[in-house]
Design a protein around this motif. Structure first.
Motif, PDB file in Angstrom:
ATOM      1  N   SER A 169      87.902  45.947  44.694  1.00 37.43           N
ATOM      2  CA  SER A 169      89.258  46.133  45.190  1.00 37.43           C
ATOM      3  C   SER A 169      89.237  47.048  46.424  1.00 37.43           C
ATOM      4  O   SER A 169      89.825  46.721  47.465  1.00 37.43           O
ATOM      5  N   GLY A 170      88.523  48.164  46.340  1.00 42.82           N
ATOM      6  CA  GLY A 170      88.427  49.063  47.498  1.00 42.82           C
ATOM      7  C   GLY A 170      87.683  48.424  48.649  1.00 42.82           C
ATOM      8  O   GLY A 170      88.004  48.636  49.820  1.00 42.82           O
ATOM      9  N   ALA A 239     102.460  39.324  48.871  1.00 39.52           N
ATOM     10  CA  ALA A 239     103.112  38.170  48.221  1.00 39.52           C
ATOM     11  C   ALA A 239     102.281  37.728  47.007  1.00 39.52           C
ATOM     12  O   ALA A 239     102.826  37.463  45.926  1.00 39.52           O
ATOM     13  N   PHE A 240     100.949  37.681  47.172  1.00 39.26           N
ATOM     14  CA  PHE A 240     100.078  37.333  46.031  1.00 39.26           C
ATOM     15  C   PHE A 240     100.239  38.362  44.900  1.00 39.26           C
ATOM     16  O   PHE A 240     100.290  38.004  43.728  1.00 39.26           O
ATOM     17  N   GLU A 241     100.318  39.633  45.289  1.00 42.64           N
ATOM     18  CA  GLU A 241     100.421  40.707  44.282  1.00 42.64           C
ATOM     19  C   GLU A 241     101.716  40.545  43.474  1.00 42.64           C
ATOM     20  O   GLU A 241     101.705  40.609  42.244  1.00 42.64           O
ATOM     21  N   PRO A 250      98.963  40.526  36.426  1.00 42.11           N
ATOM     22  CA  PRO A 250      98.793  41.375  37.601  1.00 42.11           C
ATOM     23  C   PRO A 250      97.343  41.426  38.075  1.00 42.11           C
ATOM     24  O   PRO A 250      96.427  41.319  37.268  1.00 42.11           O
ATOM     25  N   VAL A 251      97.169  41.529  39.385  1.00 45.29           N
ATOM     26  CA  VAL A 251      95.811  41.634  39.944  1.00 45.29           C
ATOM     27  C   VAL A 251      95.675  42.961  40.668  1.00 45.29           C
ATOM     28  O   VAL A 251      96.673  43.557  41.105  1.00 45.29           O
ATOM     29  N   LEU A 252      94.444  43.403  40.834  1.00 48.14           N
ATOM     30  CA  LEU A 252      94.206  44.635  41.589  1.00 48.14           C
ATOM     31  C   LEU A 252      94.621  44.421  43.040  1.00 48.14           C
ATOM     32  O   LEU A 252      94.466  43.321  43.593  1.00 48.14           O
ATOM     33  N   HIS A 253      95.120  45.499  43.645  1.00 49.71           N
ATOM     34  CA  HIS A 253      95.622  45.426  45.020  1.00 49.71           C
ATOM     35  C   HIS A 253      94.589  44.778  45.961  1.00 49.71           C
ATOM     36  O   HIS A 253      94.908  43.882  46.745  1.00 49.71           O
TER      37      HIS A 253
END
Ligand code: GLY
Length: 353
Positions: A169-170, A239-241, A250-253
């Motif tokens: 994610s990072g 928008a995906f988030e 939910p997904v990680l940013h």
């Protein structure tokens, strides 16, 4: 907006040296329930050396970056004798550096604070550059101020408690910085095996990434122009988030940003001639390392709708930051609904979904 960023492989020594040189009366350390367990022990020799400090802990998770947690921090500061000479140390991910920075910026009209990001995402993004704030009424970062931490300490010592998902994610924000900077740095990033946990090789890449962000923020701290470049991948990413959140998956940013980057490179290719070869290299990296974004052409309308509600939009146009090439940025670009649908078609093709 002077902000010192220290990259260290010994956080305890770095903090001890810093504390000797500053004038303060009380130290407050802010953690969440997660970083209290995982990250506070990492700075134990520093906290043992401090004769006393006050620990403030708030519940973990971005949903708790809210007015209730902020109120708790303000009350703890007030009840425990914080003055304008007090120092706050924000120890945690982006949620802690955001809310802690906001609490410090507003308590008694502002006290000194330092950030110690404990995740890769916070190290490359939230902890650096002076954005602070909280969510309000379901809207992310709706209330806040620009206020830089006097120091940011970045140490990979914290990363060993991070899982591969959070590392990836990072890393998406680092890939963004690579695209905004140069082919050379981007190639180093896509050659690095992010899941191997080789933090010694990660540190110089991370340092380069943070310096790219700092260069942009130094030129445009209040996001009047160039800083909007840091939104690359985020118009579609957000928008995906929201879409995944609404589906209760939910997904990680950073996952959403990774998918958003590919979509916005597709638009960059169509509108600005961004090289197809690089688009394909980036897409291969994301397809190989990140999970699949599940959506079909039936979801295009809702994704488009989320984009039209993005708070970065101006005059009803969806606002994108696009690229002509590495480091050659086109701000304030828009796209028609048809162009966006074609973008999603190509994305699904590239990702094999
Ligand atoms: N996260 C983008 C910025 O700090 O401007």
């Amino acid at each position: 907006m002077e902000q010192k960023v220290i990259f260290t492989s010994d956080i305890n020594i770095s903090l001890s040296e810093y504390i000797k040189d500053i004038d303060y009366d009380h130290i407050f350390i802010l953690t969440d329930t997660h970083t209290k367990e995982t990250s506070l022990p990492v700075i134990k020799s520093f906290t043992d050396e401090l004769k006393d400090y006050f620990l403030i802990t708030i519940p973990a998770g971005d949903d708790n970056k809210n007015i209730e947690s902020l109120n708790h921090i303000w009350i703890e500061l007030s009840k425990n004798g914080a003055t304008r000479r007090s120092l706050m140390i924000n120890l945690g991910g982006g949620m802690i550096t955001d809310i802690g920075g906001f609490a410090a910026a507003t308590f008694k009209r502002g006290i000194k604070f330092i950030n110690i990001p404990t995740s890769l995402l916070a190290s490359v993004d939230a902890a650096v550059g002076g954005k602070t704030g909280i969510n309000l009424n379901g809207l992310k970062n709706e209330v806040g101020v620009f206020k830089t931490a006097t120091q940011v300490y970045i140490s990979t010592e914290f990363f060993s408690t991070m899982d591969n998902e959070n590392l990836l994610s990072g890393y998406a924000e680092m890939l963004k910085h690579g695209l905004l900077e140069s082919e050379n740095y981007f190639n180093k990033l896509i050659s690095y095996d992010v899941t191997r946990g080789d933090f010694e090789s990660l540190l110089p890449l991370l340092e380069e990434s943070v310096n790219i962000k700092r260069k942009v923020v130094d030129i445009d701290p209040y996001e009047k122009g160039l800083r909007k470049a840091l939104n690359l991948g985020h118009t579609v990413g957000h928008a995906f988030e929201s879409f995944c959140m609404a589906k209760e998956k939910p997904v990680l940013h950073g996952y959403a940003v990774a998918w958003g980057l590919i979509c916005e490179l597709i638009l960059s290719n169509k509108q600005c001639g961004f090289p197809s070869s690089v688009l394909h290299e980036a897409a291969t990296f994301i397809k190989t390392n990140y999970p699949v974004a599940y959506f079909t052409c039936k979801d295009y309308d809702i994704l488009y709708d989320y984009m039209t509600h993005d708070k970065k939009n101006d005059n009803g146009f969806i606002n994108f930051s696009l690229l002509n090439n590495f480091g050659d940025i086109e701000l304030n670009r828009s796209a028609t609904k048809e162009e966006i649908e074609i973008m999603f078609d190509i994305f699904r093709d590239l990702m094999g979904i």
